[in-house]
Design a protein around this motif. Structure first.
Motif, PDB file in Angstrom:
ATOM      1  N   ALA A  12       8.790  14.530   6.758  1.00  0.00           N
ATOM      2  CA  ALA A  12       8.565  13.394   5.864  1.00  0.00           C
ATOM      3  C   ALA A  12       9.067  12.101   6.500  1.00  0.00           C
ATOM      4  CB  ALA A  12       9.275  13.638   4.530  1.00  0.00           C
ATOM      5  N   ALA A  13      10.210  12.177   7.195  1.00  0.00           N
ATOM      6  CA  ALA A  13      10.746  11.004   7.899  1.00  0.00           C
ATOM      7  C   ALA A  13       9.787  10.560   9.002  1.00  0.00           C
ATOM      8  CB  ALA A  13      12.117  11.323   8.480  1.00  0.00           C
ATOM      9  N   LYS A  14       9.141  11.518   9.668  1.00  0.00           N
ATOM     10  CA  LYS A  14       8.170  11.170  10.706  1.00  0.00           C
ATOM     11  C   LYS A  14       6.963  10.454  10.097  1.00  0.00           C
ATOM     12  CE  LYS A  14       7.299  14.240  13.956  1.00  0.00           C
ATOM     13  NZ  LYS A  14       7.029  15.536  14.627  1.00  0.00           N
ATOM     14  N   CYS A  15       6.494  10.935   8.939  1.00  0.00           N
ATOM     15  CA  CYS A  15       5.364  10.279   8.281  1.00  0.00           C
ATOM     16  C   CYS A  15       5.693   8.826   7.955  1.00  0.00           C
ATOM     17  CB  CYS A  15       4.994  11.029   7.003  1.00  0.00           C
ATOM     18  SG  CYS A  15       4.217  12.637   7.266  1.00  0.00           S
ATOM     19  N   LEU A  16       6.858   8.605   7.371  1.00  0.00           N
ATOM     20  CA  LEU A  16       7.272   7.245   7.013  1.00  0.00           C
ATOM     21  C   LEU A  16       7.481   6.385   8.270  1.00  0.00           C
ATOM     22  CD1 LEU A  16       9.708   8.220   4.143  1.00  0.00           C
ATOM     23  CD2 LEU A  16       7.622   6.876   3.874  1.00  0.00           C
ATOM     24  N   THR A  17       8.009   6.998   9.315  1.00  0.00           N
ATOM     25  CA  THR A  17       8.203   6.284  10.585  1.00  0.00           C
ATOM     26  C   THR A  17       6.877   5.814  11.161  1.00  0.00           C
ATOM     27  OG1 THR A  17      10.243   7.447  11.147  1.00  0.00           O
ATOM     28  CG2 THR A  17       8.970   6.551  12.976  1.00  0.00           C
ATOM     29  N   TYR A  18       5.898   6.714  11.194  1.00  0.00           N
ATOM     30  CA  TYR A  18       4.598   6.364  11.774  1.00  0.00           C
ATOM     31  C   TYR A  18       3.878   5.311  10.927  1.00  0.00           C
ATOM     32  CZ  TYR A  18       5.435  10.605  14.503  1.00  0.00           C
ATOM     33  OH  TYR A  18       5.980  11.559  15.318  1.00  0.00           O
ATOM     34  N   MET A  19       4.017   5.401   9.613  1.00  0.00           N
ATOM     35  CA  MET A  19       3.409   4.393   8.740  1.00  0.00           C
ATOM     36  C   MET A  19       4.073   3.037   8.954  1.00  0.00           C
ATOM     37  SD  MET A  19       3.061   6.772   5.330  1.00  0.00           S
ATOM     38  CE  MET A  19       2.536   5.482   4.216  1.00  0.00           C
ATOM     39  N   CYS A  20       5.381   3.051   9.180  1.00  0.00           N
ATOM     40  CA  CYS A  20       6.113   1.806   9.436  1.00  0.00           C
ATOM     41  C   CYS A  20       5.694   1.202  10.774  1.00  0.00           C
ATOM     42  CB  CYS A  20       7.616   2.084   9.415  1.00  0.00           C
ATOM     43  SG  CYS A  20       8.641   0.634   9.763  1.00  0.00           S
ATOM     44  N   ARG A  21       5.626   2.011  11.817  1.00  0.00           N
ATOM     45  CA  ARG A  21       5.254   1.499  13.140  1.00  0.00           C
ATOM     46  C   ARG A  21       3.812   0.991  13.158  1.00  0.00           C
ATOM     47  NH1 ARG A  21       7.843   2.318  17.957  1.00  0.00           N
ATOM     48  NH2 ARG A  21       6.197   0.874  18.587  1.00  0.00           N
ATOM     49  N   ALA A  22       2.972   1.555  12.277  1.00  0.00           N
ATOM     50  CA  ALA A  22       1.572   1.109  12.218  1.00  0.00           C
ATOM     51  C   ALA A  22       1.404  -0.143  11.368  1.00  0.00           C
ATOM     52  CB  ALA A  22       0.688   2.230  11.669  1.00  0.00           C
ATOM     53  N   GLY A  23       2.507  -0.616  10.767  1.00  0.00           N
ATOM     54  CA  GLY A  23       2.448  -1.844   9.985  1.00  0.00           C
ATOM     55  C   GLY A  23       2.147  -1.654   8.518  1.00  0.00           C
ATOM     56  N   ALA A  24       2.062  -0.398   8.055  1.00  0.00           N
ATOM     57  CA  ALA A  24       1.757  -0.142   6.644  1.00  0.00           C
ATOM     58  C   ALA A  24       3.001  -0.311   5.767  1.00  0.00           C
ATOM     59  CB  ALA A  24       1.179   1.264   6.477  1.00  0.00           C
ATOM     60  N   ILE A  25       4.187  -0.133   6.340  1.00  0.00           N
ATOM     61  CA  ILE A  25       5.445  -0.314   5.606  1.00  0.00           C
ATOM     62  C   ILE A  25       6.310  -1.276   6.410  1.00  0.00           C
ATOM     63  CG2 ILE A  25       7.495   0.830   4.664  1.00  0.00           C
ATOM     64  CD1 ILE A  25       5.943   3.424   4.535  1.00  0.00           C
ATOM     65  N   ARG A  26       6.915  -2.247   5.745  1.00  0.00           N
ATOM     66  CA  ARG A  26       7.774  -3.216   6.417  1.00  0.00           C
ATOM     67  C   ARG A  26       9.045  -2.547   6.940  1.00  0.00           C
ATOM     68  NH1 ARG A  26       7.572  -8.732   5.040  1.00  0.00           N
ATOM     69  NH2 ARG A  26       9.843  -8.703   4.952  1.00  0.00           N
ATOM     70  N   THR A  27       9.568  -3.073   8.050  1.00  0.00           N
ATOM     71  CA  THR A  27      10.796  -2.487   8.620  1.00  0.00           C
ATOM     72  C   THR A  27      12.015  -2.732   7.735  1.00  0.00           C
ATOM     73  OG1 THR A  27      11.127  -4.500   9.926  1.00  0.00           O
ATOM     74  CG2 THR A  27       9.987  -2.670  10.999  1.00  0.00           C
TER      75      THR A  27
END
Length: 780
Positions: free
Chosen positions: A326-341
């Motif tokens: 789950a942490a990997k999913c959120l990480t990849y979404m963040c790196r792709a710009g879908a979630i702010r850092t």
């Protein structure tokens, strides 16, 4: 098609083929279907957990026969089989119209002559008519018994696939994948699940070409349609997708066929396996994919946003595997710009979860995956790096990654102690030889496994240190002050594992961005020596990172610059500029540019001789803008200080002026043209070199054009050229004074004074000041 193992393995296996193994294969050719079925079942029991038996049966040709039995009566149209208007002939019975739907036999208008006709176990005139042997006008009707046979064949094939990689290669060579995919059109769920389970086993092997899943465009949509059939189909299909999604093109295919919509509901399945495989599938789909990530962030699952579902899966009471994925999913979404850092789900949930995964209480695999995911999450964001560096003593925690045995001998010593603790009972004496052999085999496997994890731990630690220290000076200082850190990095540069060497040089590159570390830790540990050794013979990916680090070590304030120059690095760097890789060409010319900065005439001469004028001007026409920019930077550094400018221009002036003209005339960026005008300004600063500009009316007109350009940077650079041309040096000889006056007169005639006068009113303060200074030179 014959299924063959590789030659060395085939010879060793053939020598061990037994009569029993051949007996299993022979039974597959028996004319009695019942005996064939029993033979397949016996083969299934024989191969379970027995790799030698699996190899024997493959060599003896079991796979082609199993595939033949599997494909008998199987066709892509078997979603619904109907036989209408056919005559069913039995002993004393005539069925006027028979309809067969799947395995169900329905009769319409049957004359049974006073006997009872049953669709399962038909009784006609007291005789038992088996539906497994129904004859329809001479054709065999496959019913439940045939499906059972095919299912057992698939189970055996799946068991063979769970052997060695050579087994997988043999199965793939026999075209098992198309046969199994064709089997998915059968309506029988148990058979479908068996096919999917076998496909899963084949596709998760690294030797299987994943492209085989995408060859037929109808396969992916059909797999999507099977997702809802059962929890098992969901489990197997998502595993297949996860292992076969290896490129952006694969992500796009799955995305376009509705992977997100079909898989999202599985995240709230009652089955943990299904939830877990859905989660893994999403992590693969979202990796470096903006389109998928932007879609995921808006998906609702049972009324909750998908990101909220992922956050709930980070809870500490859930299995570690689920938290980490789950942490990997959120990480990849963040790196792709879908979630702010700076989103709470990243700062307060994802990052702390990944730091927890790095603790020594976690399994080795979890620590590796946690560290690498954390490194990827915070790589571009300095604030996340600062937060991570003060979370749970992460920097010190990573030092434990290096304490795992790092050499074969150390691990062997540990295992040898365990080996001598094994005691055999007297009753086992006869088997001792074989068990010793098996134990040695198992020990070697464990050794390889432990050594692999030792490498992976160090690789992950270096990656995370590199990410942590990529921006903040205080974090870099904290890293270098960690126990034996610099020694570990130096050792890592000579590791046997190429991945560890690459991670170590990445870490070194990150730390080399610090002026303080270049002057202290890097100098104290002479890191340039193993770095130079690494540059002599390494793959391109290592060369790119190592040469990037070398660029920093060649900066003017680095104490390592002098010993590197003395080591004969110029030839090496010049060879990099001839590489097919743009990254290596950039780094090679970049390092030469740093080397030439404020260098003496000897070093500059060595660079020009080693690089050669042909290669230098070839780089000035390089299609890669970065290469061109660094080459212009090198030329600008070579053309500094008047004696050096005059000497280089006296021997290469014609070619340099020609290259400058082509760049100023070409379709280049503002930055490229600005750098080119700065080179002209340096040439204009030479004592004799400036005449190459004054006697070139074409160049003068170009300078005039850029003084009137709309871009202030280009105007400023062009004004510098004129300022240097009209400069009246104090204490000059009379003839020099005369030359200066002649230049000023010519420039006045060409209209440069009027332009300078206008630029004194420019809005840009730097441009305005430079124009005023140039005007003062005229007045002087």
């Amino acid at each position: 098609m014959a299924c063959l193992l590789e030659a060395p393995l085939r010879i060793s296996v053939l020598s061990e083929v037994t009569a029993t193994s051949r007996h299993y294969v022979d039974r597959l050719f028996h004319p009695d279907p019942q005996k064939v079925l029993q033979g397949v079942i016996d083969m299934k029991n024989a191969v379970i957990g027995n790799n030698k038996q699996k190899a024997n049966l493959i060599v003896l040709g079991a796979v082609p026969r199993l595939l033949y039995l599997l494909q008998q009566g199987l066709s892509s149209s078997e979603l619904r089989t109907e036989v209408l208007g056919s005559e069913l002939r039995t002993e004393g019975a005539v069925v006027l119209r028979t309809e067969v739907l799947g395995s169900e036999l329905r009769t319409e208008g049957a004359v049974v002559l006073g006997s009872e006709l049953r669709t399962e176990g038909v009784v006609v005139l007291g005789s038992d008519l088996r539906t497994e042997c129904v004859v329809l006008l001479g054709s065999e009707l496959r019913t439940k018994g045939a499906v059972v046979l095919r299912t057992e064949c698939v189970v055996v094939l799946g068991s063979l696939a769970m052997g060695t990689e050579n087994n997988i290669k043999s199965l793939v060579d026999c075209h098992i994948i198309p046969a199994l995919l064709q089997g998915l059109v059968c309506p029988d769920l148990v058979f479908i699940e068996a096919c999917l389970r076998c496909l899963r086993t084949v596709f998760i092997s690294p030797v299987t070409p994943v492209q085989l899943l995408y060859t037929d465009p109808t396969v992916i949509p059909h797999l999507m349609s099977l997702l809802s059939r059962s929890p098992r189909t969901q489990d197997y299909i998502t595993q297949i997708f996860s292992h076969c999604c290896k490129s952006p093109e694969h992500q796009t295919v799955l995305f376009n066929h509705g992977a997100i919509q079909n898989i999202a509901p599985m995240l709230i399945s009652l089955s943990y396996k299904v939830r877990m495989q859905a989660l893994k599938c999403f992590s693969v789909l979202a990796y470096e994919n903006t389109q998928v990530s932007m879609t995921l962030v808006n998906v609702l699952v049972d009324g909750d946003l998908l990101s909220q579902v992922f956050v709930r899966m980070l809870q500490r009471d859930l299995p570690i595997e689920m938290q980490l994925t789950a942490a990997k999913c959120l990480t990849y979404m963040c790196r792709a710009g879908a979630i702010r850092t700076d989103d709470r789900c990243i700062v307060l949930k994802t990052l702390p979860c990944l730091v927890r995964m790095c603790s020594k209480e976690r399994l080795l695999e979890e620590r590796v995956e946690g560290a690498e995911t954390l490194a990827y999450l915070m790589e571009p964001d300095v604030e996340l790096q600062r937060i991570a560096s003060v979370t749970d003593h992460l920097v010190a925690m990573l030092a434990d990654y290096f304490k795992y045995p790092s050499s074969v001998s150390a691990i062997t010593d540990i295992k040898r102690v365990r080996h001598w603790t094994v005691v055999f009972e007297p009753s086992q004496a006869v088997l001792q030889g074989r068990e010793n052999s098996d134990h040695q085999e198992n020990t070697e496997t464990v050794l390889d496994h432990d050594l692999k994890h030792a490498h992976e731990l160090r690789q992950a630690a270096f990656k995370l240190y590199a990410s942590l220290g990529s921006n903040d000076e205080d974090i870099r200082k904290k890293i270098t002050e960690t126990e034996n850190m610099m020694d570990r990095i130096v050792s890592g540069l000579s590791e046997s594992s190429i991945k560890v060497r690459l991670a170590a040089v990445r870490c070194l590159h990150s730390l080399s961005r610090s002026v303080q570390q270049l002057r202290t830790s890097f100098h104290d540990h002479a890191v340039w020596k193993p770095l130079m050794k690494l540059l002599q013979n390494a793959p391109d990916e290592v060369l790119v990172m190592a040469s990037s680090t070398l660029c920093n070590l060649l900066l003017e304030f680095s104490p390592s610059k002098e010993p590197i120059l003395e080591s004969g690095v110029v030839e090496l760097l010049c060879s990099l500029t001839q590489s097919d890789s743009p990254a290596l060409r950039v780094n090679g010319i970049w390092a030469l540019m740093n080397m030439a900065f404020q260098a003496d005439q000897k070093v500059k001469g060595e660079i020009v001789r080693a690089l050669g004028t042909e290669q230098l001007f070839r780089l000035l026409s390089d299609p890669d803008t970065n290469v061109l920019m660094k080459t212009l930077g090198l030329l600008r550094n070579l053309l500094s200080t008047r004696p050096h400018i005059d000497q280089i221009m006296s021997s290469h002036g014609k070619q340099i002026m020609q290259a400058v003209t082509l760049i100023l005339e070409g379709e280049h960026s503002i930055e490229v043209k600005e750098q080119t005008l700065c080179i002209l300004a340096n040439i204009a600063d030479g004592n004799t070199a400036k005449e190459l500009i004054m006697t070139n009316d074409d160049i003068l007109q170009k300078i005039k054009y850029y003084m009137g350009h709309s871009n202030a940077k280009l105007q400023l650079a062009a004004t510098f050229c004129i300022s240097n041309l009209i400069w009246n040096e104090e204490g000059s000889e009379a003839d020099a004074m005369t030359g200066c006056q002649e230049r000023q007169d010519k420039l006045r005639e060409l209209g440069f004074v009027d332009i300078l006068h206008k630029l004194t009113q420019a809005l840009d303060p730097n441009l305005c000041e430079r124009a005023k200074t140039a005007m003062q030179h005229y007045l002087a």
